[in-house]
Design a protein around this motif. Structure first.
Motif, PDB file in Angstrom:
ATOM      1  N   LYS A 133     -11.777   3.396  10.969  1.00 18.06           N
ATOM      2  CA  LYS A 133     -11.454   4.689  11.574  1.00 18.06           C
ATOM      3  C   LYS A 133      -9.956   4.963  11.464  1.00 18.06           C
ATOM      4  CE  LYS A 133     -11.998   7.020  15.972  1.00 18.06           C
ATOM      5  NZ  LYS A 133     -12.170   6.847  17.401  1.00 18.06           N
ATOM      6  N   ASP A 134      -9.180   3.887  11.565  1.00 23.82           N
ATOM      7  CA  ASP A 134      -7.727   3.998  11.519  1.00 23.82           C
ATOM      8  C   ASP A 134      -7.185   2.581  11.324  1.00 23.82           C
ATOM      9  OD1 ASP A 134      -5.195   5.057  11.618  1.00 23.82           O
ATOM     10  OD2 ASP A 134      -5.444   6.010  13.571  1.00 23.82           O
ATOM     11  N   ASP A 162      -4.684  11.774   9.167  1.00 26.86           N
ATOM     12  CA  ASP A 162      -6.081  11.717   8.716  1.00 26.86           C
ATOM     13  C   ASP A 162      -6.199  10.722   7.561  1.00 26.86           C
ATOM     14  OD1 ASP A 162      -8.803  12.443   8.705  1.00 26.86           O
ATOM     15  OD2 ASP A 162      -8.472  13.982   7.173  1.00 26.86           O
ATOM     16  N   SER A 165     -10.351   9.452   5.932  1.00 28.95           N
ATOM     17  CA  SER A 165     -10.879  10.813   5.980  1.00 28.95           C
ATOM     18  C   SER A 165     -11.994  10.994   7.006  1.00 28.95           C
ATOM     19  CB  SER A 165     -11.398  11.168   4.584  1.00 28.95           C
ATOM     20  OG  SER A 165     -12.330  12.228   4.659  1.00 28.95           O
ATOM     21  N   ARG A 166     -11.764  11.941   7.893  1.00 30.26           N
ATOM     22  CA  ARG A 166     -12.761  12.291   8.903  1.00 30.26           C
ATOM     23  C   ARG A 166     -14.066  12.717   8.234  1.00 30.26           C
ATOM     24  NH1 ARG A 166     -12.314  13.542  14.173  1.00 30.26           N
ATOM     25  NH2 ARG A 166     -10.063  13.258  14.159  1.00 30.26           N
ATOM     26  N   ARG A 167     -13.931  13.490   7.149  1.00 26.81           N
ATOM     27  CA  ARG A 167     -15.110  13.973   6.437  1.00 26.81           C
ATOM     28  C   ARG A 167     -15.919  12.809   5.850  1.00 26.81           C
ATOM     29  NH1 ARG A 167     -17.140  15.361   1.532  1.00 26.81           N
ATOM     30  NH2 ARG A 167     -15.461  14.354   0.363  1.00 26.81           N
ATOM     31  N   ARG A 169     -15.828   9.638   6.734  1.00 24.27           N
ATOM     32  CA  ARG A 169     -16.362   8.769   7.795  1.00 24.27           C
ATOM     33  C   ARG A 169     -17.641   9.368   8.361  1.00 24.27           C
ATOM     34  NH1 ARG A 169     -13.273   8.561  12.241  1.00 24.27           N
ATOM     35  NH2 ARG A 169     -11.563   9.921  11.620  1.00 24.27           N
TER      36      ARG A 169
END
Ligand code: 8IG
Length: 272
Positions: A133-134, A162, A165-167, A169
């Motif tokens: 996530k990070d 970001d 990538s949030r997308r 993930r």
């Protein structure tokens, strides 16, 4: 001295010639345990030894020469990069980031970084796969050190809000609901941590500990690629369980998980 970006451009041109691929879509860096599974993605149509490409340093693990396999998965042209190199082998941050920079220079807009790591959460033991996530970079170095990046790349002061990538993930978790997310703490190694260092990493918000990935992720994000990180937990980190860590156990956990990792990659690639 050529800068890191010119060097990556030159290596990308050499890779194009040797692989016959004009532009890749996805680059997957294979961490320990992931290479065997990646065979499930299909038969590569080209295999390039990284020793023949400019700027690549050889992995120091015996019998693990670096290779880039090219294959088609659905509509995507995919590069599998095996033989990752680490800081602890005596390489600098630019050498560690060079394979990822090369694949991005060769067109890849999506970079999947896989690794094997230690787990801080006792409920996610060996064999668990966690989406990064990070991260917390404790290597005290950065692939952005040194020369100012040339145009068209942005400032060395790259925004990492970001980074993973949030997308991507969300897409990965939707396609593989058994996965969970965690924060990867990148150490230099090659020694494993002390129990006190793991207590620190936990207090900082970390759930995974490893010796790779963070520098490649920063370099990839800086060059505008979208990054997905996948960690195979191979051992519980020091002090989490009673048992001492053994490198042999770590290797065995990777081998045991190999076939399921290939299946996981095959499920994820179409949604990236
Ligand atoms: I596999 O416990 C693997 N890689 N830093 N700590 C660190 N790296 C690792 C570990 C671990 N297990």
């Amino acid at each position: 001295m050529t800068n890191a970006y010119e060097l990556a451009d030159q290596a990308a041109d050499e890779l194009r010639v040797r692989s016959g691929v004009d532009a890749y879509d996805i680059a997957i860096v294979l961490g320990s345990g992931w290479k065997e599974g990646a065979a499930a993605l299909g038969q590569p149509f080209a295999e390039v030894a990284t020793g023949t490409l400019r700027g690549f340093v050889s992995p120091t693990v015996l019998g693990h020469a670096g290779q880039i396999f090219s294959l088609r998965v659905g509509d995507a042209t995919v590069a599998l990069v095996s033989g990752r190199v680490h800081l602890y082998e005596g390489n600098n941050a630019h050498q560690v980031a060079h394979p990822v920079r090369t694949l991005i220079a060769a067109g890849a807009r999506t970079v999947v970084l896989t690794n094997a790591c230690g787990g801080i959460d006792p409920t996610k033991g060996p064999g668990s796969v966690v989406v990064i996530k990070d991260h917390i970079n404790l290597t005290a170095t950065s692939p952005m050190e040194g020369d100012v990046p040339p145009a068209p790349f942005g400032s060395r002061f790259v925004d990492l809000t970001d980074l993973y990538s949030r997308r991507l993930r969300a897409a990965a978790l939707a396609a593989a609901p058994e996965l969970s997310e965690g924060v990867y703490v990148g150490f230099r190694g090659p020694h494993y941590e002390t129990p006190a260092e793991i207590a620190m990493a936990r207090a900082m918000g970390g759930t995974l500990v490893g010796m790779s990935t963070v520098l490649e992720a920063i370099a990839a994000r800086h060059m505008g690629a979208e990054v997905l990180g996948l960690s195979l937990v191979s051992n519980l980190a020091a002090g989490v369980a009673d048992a001492p860590l053994s490198h042999q156990e770590v290797l065995e956990a990777g081998q045991a998980a190999a076939s399921s990792l290939g299946g996981l990659l095959a499920r994820l690639l179409p949604v990236l």
